[in-house]
Design a protein around this motif. Structure first.
Motif, PDB file in Angstrom:
ATOM      1  N   UNK A 181      18.556   4.468  98.447  1.00  0.00           N
ATOM      2  CA  UNK A 181      17.702   4.034  97.344  1.00  0.00           C
ATOM      3  C   UNK A 181      17.472   5.148  96.332  1.00  0.00           C
ATOM      4  N   UNK A 182      16.795   4.803  95.255  1.00  0.00           N
ATOM      5  CA  UNK A 182      16.487   5.755  94.194  1.00  0.00           C
ATOM      6  C   UNK A 182      15.115   5.405  93.629  1.00  0.00           C
ATOM      7  N   UNK A 183      14.101   6.144  94.059  1.00  0.00           N
ATOM      8  CA  UNK A 183      12.719   5.838  93.663  1.00  0.00           C
ATOM      9  C   UNK A 183      12.493   5.982  92.167  1.00  0.00           C
ATOM     10  N   UNK A 184      13.215   6.911  91.526  1.00  0.00           N
ATOM     11  CA  UNK A 184      12.988   7.134  90.097  1.00  0.00           C
ATOM     12  C   UNK A 184      13.344   5.913  89.260  1.00  0.00           C
ATOM     13  N   UNK A 185      14.255   5.073  89.768  1.00  0.00           N
ATOM     14  CA  UNK A 185      14.660   3.864  89.044  1.00  0.00           C
ATOM     15  C   UNK A 185      14.267   2.581  89.772  1.00  0.00           C
ATOM     16  N   UNK A 186      13.469   2.728  90.838  1.00  0.00           N
ATOM     17  CA  UNK A 186      13.022   1.581  91.649  1.00  0.00           C
ATOM     18  C   UNK A 186      14.195   0.790  92.214  1.00  0.00           C
ATOM     19  N   UNK A 187      15.215   1.509  92.647  1.00  0.00           N
ATOM     20  CA  UNK A 187      16.360   0.889  93.316  1.00  0.00           C
ATOM     21  C   UNK A 187      16.082   0.925  94.812  1.00  0.00           C
ATOM     22  N   UNK A 188      16.066  -0.235  95.495  1.00  0.00           N
ATOM     23  CA  UNK A 188      15.500  -0.328  96.840  1.00  0.00           C
ATOM     24  C   UNK A 188      16.265   0.390  97.942  1.00  0.00           C
ATOM     25  N   UNK A 189      17.596   0.317  97.925  1.00  0.00           N
ATOM     26  CA  UNK A 189      18.348   0.822  99.063  1.00  0.00           C
ATOM     27  C   UNK A 189      18.076  -0.037 100.291  1.00  0.00           C
ATOM     28  N   UNK A 190      18.477   0.449 101.458  1.00  0.00           N
ATOM     29  CA  UNK A 190      18.244  -0.275 102.707  1.00  0.00           C
ATOM     30  C   UNK A 190      16.911   0.190 103.297  1.00  0.00           C
ATOM     31  N   UNK A 206      34.009   4.350 106.056  1.00  0.00           N
ATOM     32  CA  UNK A 206      34.489   4.199 104.681  1.00  0.00           C
ATOM     33  C   UNK A 206      33.934   2.919 104.069  1.00  0.00           C
ATOM     34  N   UNK A 207      33.653   1.922 104.917  1.00  0.00           N
ATOM     35  CA  UNK A 207      33.120   0.634 104.466  1.00  0.00           C
ATOM     36  C   UNK A 207      31.759   0.417 105.121  1.00  0.00           C
ATOM     37  N   UNK A 208      30.705   0.552 104.337  1.00  0.00           N
ATOM     38  CA  UNK A 208      29.332   0.460 104.874  1.00  0.00           C
ATOM     39  C   UNK A 208      29.036  -0.946 105.407  1.00  0.00           C
ATOM     40  N   UNK A 209      29.682  -1.960 104.860  1.00  0.00           N
ATOM     41  CA  UNK A 209      29.396  -3.329 105.294  1.00  0.00           C
ATOM     42  C   UNK A 209      29.823  -3.570 106.742  1.00  0.00           C
ATOM     43  N   UNK A 220      18.510   0.934 116.445  1.00  0.00           N
ATOM     44  CA  UNK A 220      17.602   0.833 115.309  1.00  0.00           C
ATOM     45  C   UNK A 220      18.327   0.925 113.976  1.00  0.00           C
ATOM     46  N   UNK A 221      19.285   1.841 113.888  1.00  0.00           N
ATOM     47  CA  UNK A 221      20.056   1.998 112.656  1.00  0.00           C
ATOM     48  C   UNK A 221      20.914   0.770 112.395  1.00  0.00           C
ATOM     49  N   UNK A 222      21.552   0.240 113.466  1.00  0.00           N
ATOM     50  CA  UNK A 222      22.379  -0.952 113.291  1.00  0.00           C
ATOM     51  C   UNK A 222      21.548  -2.135 112.805  1.00  0.00           C
ATOM     52  N   UNK A 223      20.351  -2.248 113.325  1.00  0.00           N
ATOM     53  CA  UNK A 223      19.464  -3.346 112.917  1.00  0.00           C
ATOM     54  C   UNK A 223      19.082  -3.217 111.440  1.00  0.00           C
ATOM     55  N   UNK A 224      18.765  -1.995 111.020  1.00  0.00           N
ATOM     56  CA  UNK A 224      18.406  -1.762 109.609  1.00  0.00           C
ATOM     57  C   UNK A 224      19.574  -2.091 108.688  1.00  0.00           C
ATOM     58  N   UNK A 225      20.761  -1.686 109.102  1.00  0.00           N
ATOM     59  CA  UNK A 225      21.946  -1.958 108.282  1.00  0.00           C
ATOM     60  C   UNK A 225      22.217  -3.455 108.178  1.00  0.00           C
ATOM     61  N   UNK A 226      22.086  -4.143 109.302  1.00  0.00           N
ATOM     62  CA  UNK A 226      22.355  -5.582 109.318  1.00  0.00           C
ATOM     63  C   UNK A 226      21.363  -6.351 108.446  1.00  0.00           C
ATOM     64  N   UNK A 231      20.209  -5.894 100.216  1.00  0.00           N
ATOM     65  CA  UNK A 231      19.640  -4.868  99.340  1.00  0.00           C
ATOM     66  C   UNK A 231      20.651  -3.766  99.049  1.00  0.00           C
ATOM     67  N   UNK A 232      21.509  -3.480 100.024  1.00  0.00           N
ATOM     68  CA  UNK A 232      22.559  -2.483  99.815  1.00  0.00           C
ATOM     69  C   UNK A 232      23.498  -2.928  98.690  1.00  0.00           C
ATOM     70  N   UNK A 233      23.909  -4.174  98.722  1.00  0.00           N
ATOM     71  CA  UNK A 233      24.838  -4.698  97.707  1.00  0.00           C
ATOM     72  C   UNK A 233      24.169  -4.725  96.334  1.00  0.00           C
ATOM     73  N   UNK A 234      22.904  -5.165  96.293  1.00  0.00           N
ATOM     74  CA  UNK A 234      22.152  -5.164  95.031  1.00  0.00           C
ATOM     75  C   UNK A 234      22.058  -3.739  94.482  1.00  0.00           C
ATOM     76  N   UNK A 235      21.703  -2.806  95.351  1.00  0.00           N
ATOM     77  CA  UNK A 235      21.533  -1.412  94.940  1.00  0.00           C
ATOM     78  C   UNK A 235      22.847  -0.806  94.477  1.00  0.00           C
TER      79      UNK A 235
END
Length: 257
Positions: A181-190, A206-209, A220-226, A231-235
């Motif tokens: 994410x990027x707080x300065x532009x309010x981009x959410x990230x995961x 190489x492929x985050x998806x 925990x990380x896998x759950x957050x990614x799933x 939001x990842x694609x939007x960001x």
């Protein structure tokens, strides 16, 4: 066309100079703006000499780019431009034009997309350009034909500085910002994914998806990614600069007299 194109992120330059001058201002707002305009013009003249530009343009932001329509929270928490500055933008544009640099203010597009389009058009024709901005969003565009110069630090940015600052290779910056994410532009990230986790996942994938299926990552990380893939694609779309804007003018028109 041949030569070197200077691309100035106009509001980035102006707001940084204005911030210093307004804090030190002991006179009237009118006098402060006159001084600030002179400093901006002086900066432009220095940049022409530093880059040895043969062509130049200073690009301002349009009112509402596609990003505001695509994601309503985009830059929603950013403080508005000071009224004194907003009411004086015409004076700054005139000051820049007095240096011989073309000023372009699109109706809707962001300066970043206009600048990226111009830089990539140049690079496609194996011609050089220098982007002047402190905005990190230009760093993915850095290559043999596109340079990024920080006027306030008086330095060109390079691949080593990118890795030192973000902990990832230049080619993975978009993935990194889309995840963290990027707080300065309010981009959410995961949600729940910070800098360190983003760096670790990028180092392995190489492929985050596809990363959510990697059993070497913690549950925990896998759950957050799933759960955060939308939001990842939007960001990722938000942080990717467009290079296909219809400009309405040719590069030849930017030649300095």
């Amino acid at each position: 066309m041949s030569g070197q194109l200077l691309l100035i992120d106009a509001l980035n330059l102006i707001r940084r100079i204005y911030a210093v001058d307004s804090n030190q201002n002991k006179g009237s707002d009118e006098q402060m703006i006159i001084t600030c305009c002179a400093r901006v013009a002086h900066a432009c003249e220095k940049l022409l000499k530093i880059t040895q530009a043969t062509h130049a343009i200073a690009v301002f932001d349009g009112d509402k780019s596609w990003r505001y329509h695509y994601y309503k929270q985009y830059k929603s928490s950013r403080a508005p431009m000071p009224e004194t500055l907003r009411n004086s933008l015409a004076k700054f544009k005139h000051a820049i034009e007095q240096t011989g640099i073309i000023v372009f203010a699109p109706v809707n597009d962001e300066a970043d997309d206009i600048i990226a389009t111009l830089a990539h058009k140049m690079a496609k024709n194996q011609l050089h350009s220098t982007i002047v901005s402190t905005d990190k969003g230009f760093l993915p565009s850095l290559n043999n034909y596109i340079s990024v110069y920080d006027y306030f630090k008086k330095e060109y940015l390079d691949l080593n500085s990118i890795h030192q600052r973000f902990g990832v290779e230049q080619a993975r910056l978009i993935d990194f910002w889309a995840m963290a994410g990027d707080k300065t532009n309010d981009i959410p990230g995961i949600k729940g994914v910070g800098t360190k986790t983003a760096q670790d996942v990028i180092a392995k994938h190489a492929d985050i998806t596809l990363a959510a299926n990697d059993e070497s990552l913690s549950p925990g990380t896998r759950k957050k990614l799933a759960s955060g893939m939308e939001d990842y694609i939007i960001s990722k779309n938000l942080v990717s600069l467009r290079t296909d804007i219809n400009l309405g003018f040719s590069l030849k028109q930017l030649r300095l007299n």
